[in-house]
Design a protein around this motif. Structure first.
Motif, PDB file in Angstrom:
ATOM      1  N   SER A   1     -39.717 -42.181  23.862  1.00 30.81           N
ATOM      2  CA  SER A   1     -39.724 -41.018  22.978  1.00 30.81           C
ATOM      3  C   SER A   1     -38.482 -40.934  22.116  1.00 30.81           C
ATOM      4  O   SER A   1     -38.464 -40.223  21.112  1.00 30.81           O
ATOM      5  CB  SER A   1     -39.862 -39.733  23.808  1.00 30.81           C
ATOM      6  OG  SER A   1     -38.789 -39.636  24.749  1.00 30.81           O
ATOM      7  N   SER A   2     -37.442 -41.660  22.498  1.00 30.41           N
ATOM      8  CA  SER A   2     -36.199 -41.670  21.724  1.00 30.41           C
ATOM      9  C   SER A   2     -35.448 -42.960  22.020  1.00 30.41           C
ATOM     10  O   SER A   2     -35.684 -43.589  23.064  1.00 30.41           O
ATOM     11  CB  SER A   2     -35.329 -40.456  22.074  1.00 30.41           C
ATOM     12  OG  SER A   2     -34.858 -40.551  23.402  1.00 30.41           O
TER      13      SER A   2
ATOM     14  N   ALA B   1     -32.516 -37.306  24.411  1.00 24.95           N
ATOM     15  CA  ALA B   1     -33.431 -36.200  24.693  1.00 24.95           C
ATOM     16  C   ALA B   1     -32.605 -34.938  24.887  1.00 24.95           C
ATOM     17  O   ALA B   1     -31.827 -34.848  25.836  1.00 24.95           O
ATOM     18  CB  ALA B   1     -34.275 -36.493  25.924  1.00 24.95           C
TER      19      ALA B   1
ATOM     20  N   ASN C   1     -34.668 -35.631  33.726  1.00 26.00           N
ATOM     21  CA  ASN C   1     -33.871 -36.580  32.944  1.00 26.00           C
ATOM     22  C   ASN C   1     -32.526 -36.882  33.601  1.00 26.00           C
ATOM     23  O   ASN C   1     -31.929 -37.928  33.353  1.00 26.00           O
ATOM     24  CB  ASN C   1     -33.643 -36.041  31.534  1.00 26.00           C
ATOM     25  CG  ASN C   1     -34.893 -36.114  30.671  1.00 26.00           C
ATOM     26  OD1 ASN C   1     -35.852 -36.793  31.035  1.00 26.00           O
ATOM     27  ND2 ASN C   1     -34.902 -35.399  29.565  1.00 26.00           N
TER      28      ASN C   1
ATOM     29  N   SER D   1     -35.270 -36.639  20.635  1.00 25.62           N
ATOM     30  CA  SER D   1     -36.481 -36.053  21.202  1.00 25.62           C
ATOM     31  C   SER D   1     -36.160 -34.707  21.823  1.00 25.62           C
ATOM     32  O   SER D   1     -35.081 -34.496  22.385  1.00 25.62           O
ATOM     33  CB  SER D   1     -37.065 -36.987  22.270  1.00 25.62           C
ATOM     34  OG  SER D   1     -38.110 -36.351  22.963  1.00 25.62           O
ATOM     35  N   HIS D   2     -37.115 -33.769  21.711  1.00 24.50           N
ATOM     36  CA  HIS D   2     -36.938 -32.434  22.291  1.00 24.50           C
ATOM     37  C   HIS D   2     -37.670 -32.300  23.622  1.00 24.50           C
ATOM     38  O   HIS D   2     -38.143 -31.225  23.984  1.00 24.50           O
ATOM     39  CB  HIS D   2     -37.449 -31.370  21.317  1.00 24.50           C
ATOM     40  CG  HIS D   2     -36.712 -31.333  20.018  1.00 24.50           C
ATOM     41  ND1 HIS D   2     -35.399 -30.959  19.905  1.00 24.50           N
ATOM     42  CD2 HIS D   2     -37.114 -31.669  18.763  1.00 24.50           C
ATOM     43  CE1 HIS D   2     -35.008 -31.032  18.637  1.00 24.50           C
ATOM     44  NE2 HIS D   2     -36.039 -31.466  17.919  1.00 24.50           N
ATOM     45  N   THR D   3     -37.772 -33.399  24.353  1.00 26.38           N
ATOM     46  CA  THR D   3     -38.488 -33.399  25.645  1.00 26.38           C
ATOM     47  C   THR D   3     -37.515 -33.425  26.810  1.00 26.38           C
ATOM     48  O   THR D   3     -37.758 -34.084  27.811  1.00 26.38           O
ATOM     49  CB  THR D   3     -39.426 -34.616  25.723  1.00 26.38           C
ATOM     50  OG1 THR D   3     -38.655 -35.815  25.551  1.00 26.38           O
ATOM     51  CG2 THR D   3     -40.497 -34.540  24.660  1.00 26.38           C
TER      52      THR D   3
ATOM     53  N   THR E   1     -37.085 -46.711  18.688  1.00 22.43           N
ATOM     54  CA  THR E   1     -38.401 -46.186  18.337  1.00 22.43           C
ATOM     55  C   THR E   1     -38.724 -46.552  16.893  1.00 22.43           C
ATOM     56  O   THR E   1     -37.822 -46.890  16.109  1.00 22.43           O
ATOM     57  CB  THR E   1     -38.416 -44.663  18.495  1.00 22.43           C
ATOM     58  OG1 THR E   1     -37.428 -44.106  17.609  1.00 22.43           O
ATOM     59  CG2 THR E   1     -38.086 -44.263  19.918  1.00 22.43           C
TER      60      THR E   1
ATOM     61  N   SER F   1     -36.611 -44.617  14.466  1.00 28.73           N
ATOM     62  CA  SER F   1     -35.202 -45.009  14.354  1.00 28.73           C
ATOM     63  C   SER F   1     -35.003 -46.278  13.535  1.00 28.73           C
ATOM     64  O   SER F   1     -33.862 -46.625  13.211  1.00 28.73           O
ATOM     65  CB  SER F   1     -34.606 -45.200  15.753  1.00 28.73           C
ATOM     66  OG  SER F   1     -35.268 -46.249  16.431  1.00 28.73           O
TER      67      SER F   1
END
Length: 300
Positions: free
Chosen positions: A108-109, A224, A215, A208-210, A123, A126
């Protein structure tokens, strides 16, 4: 009563079997031989009570070990599963990097993954243009040179061992946050101050906003963040020159005051060693005056 007291003493040691305890008691009290069955029954009762009644410390240790095993299993599942997903459908990129760089849609990032043989995963976003790609690579390579892939493993091990302590979780969160802030500053040193604003825009595009609590148990240095954390990073990037100047001035003044105070204390200590005990109060007065000067400076 004497036999019962001897039974309690022998069973408390827990170093011999029930039969040995009974034999030892019968040898010490031969007149009680006719009561051998009763003696052995009491021994068995004492041993059973001792075994079936765990102490509070034993219960706490068992809970800690079970929790640690659960955290270790969670840590293994998260990281091994992440590595397995990244190993599929990846494309190696040609970059100026001391470690391999791959393009993958499974992340995701951008992130730095691996302990013994770390690699960088990018990604598609990026690598949209050369500027974004250069900023992201500078960020991940800074993680690599800082050894953050090693520190993330240490952080995860601490969480597995001290899973019950909320302060350790707070410290792990703060460590990860400071790691990202230090990495941003290190990347900007590589890129140059002229690209500070452009680097901040790259973060807004690729982060990423996850962000989730899990994490903290991942060894990958993924970008993230929550919106609040991302805002803090961008503000730090924009306002860092002013903060750095103030921090340097404060550190220089503090070091000068502390060095002067210790120098005076050593001088006073030498005089005291020579026999001038009445000079001890001078050292205390000196430290008090230096401390008051420092407080007055921060109030200003």
């Amino acid at each position: 009563p004497q036999v019962q007291e001897q039974i309690r003493e022998e069973t408390a040691q827990g170093s011999v079997t029930n039969e040995e305890i009974a034999d030892k008691i019968q040898q010490k009290y031969p007149q009680q031989e006719i009561f051998a069955p009763q003696i052995q029954q009491q021994v068995q009762q004492q041993v059973t009570e001792r075994v079936t009644a765990p102490t509070l410390g034993q219960i706490a240790t068992a809970v800690w070990l079970v929790g640690m095993a659960g955290m270790a299993a969670w840590f293994a599942v998260l990281n091994l599963g992440h590595l397995r997903r990244l190993g599929k459908n990846r494309e190696k990129l040609t970059c100026e990097s001391p470690i391999p760089v791959y393009l993958s849609e499974k992340v995701s990032s951008p992130c730095l993954v691996g302990f013994m043989k770390p690699v960088i995963y990018l990604t598609p976003i990026s690598t949209a243009n050369q500027e974004t790609r250069r900023h992201v690579l500078a960020h991940e390579l800074t993680h690599y040179h800082h050894g953050d892939h090693i520190w993330s493993l240490v952080r995860c091990l601490c969480l597995c061992v001290y899973w019950f302590n909320p302060l350790v979780w707070v410290a792990a969160w703060a460590s990860r946050r400071d790691c990202e802030l230090a990495c941003d500053e290190g990347a900007l040193k590589r890129l140059g101050e002229a690209e500070r604003i452009a680097y901040g825009k790259t973060l807004l595009a690729v982060v990423s906003h996850t962000a989730t609590p899990s994490n903290l148990l991942k060894t990958a240095t993924a970008m993230a963040e929550t919106k609040k954390q991302l805002k803090e990073r961008v503000n730090f990037i924009v306002k860092k020159p002013k903060i750095s100047l103030i921090a340097v001035i404060c550190m220089v003044l503090i070091c000068a005051i502390v060095a002067g105070a210790f120098g005076k204390v050593q001088h006073v200590g030498g005089v005291v060693g020579a026999g001038a005990g009445n000079h001890r109060h001078s050292a205390v007065d000196l430290l008090d005056s230096k401390g008051n000067d420092l407080l007055a400076f921060f109030r200003c």
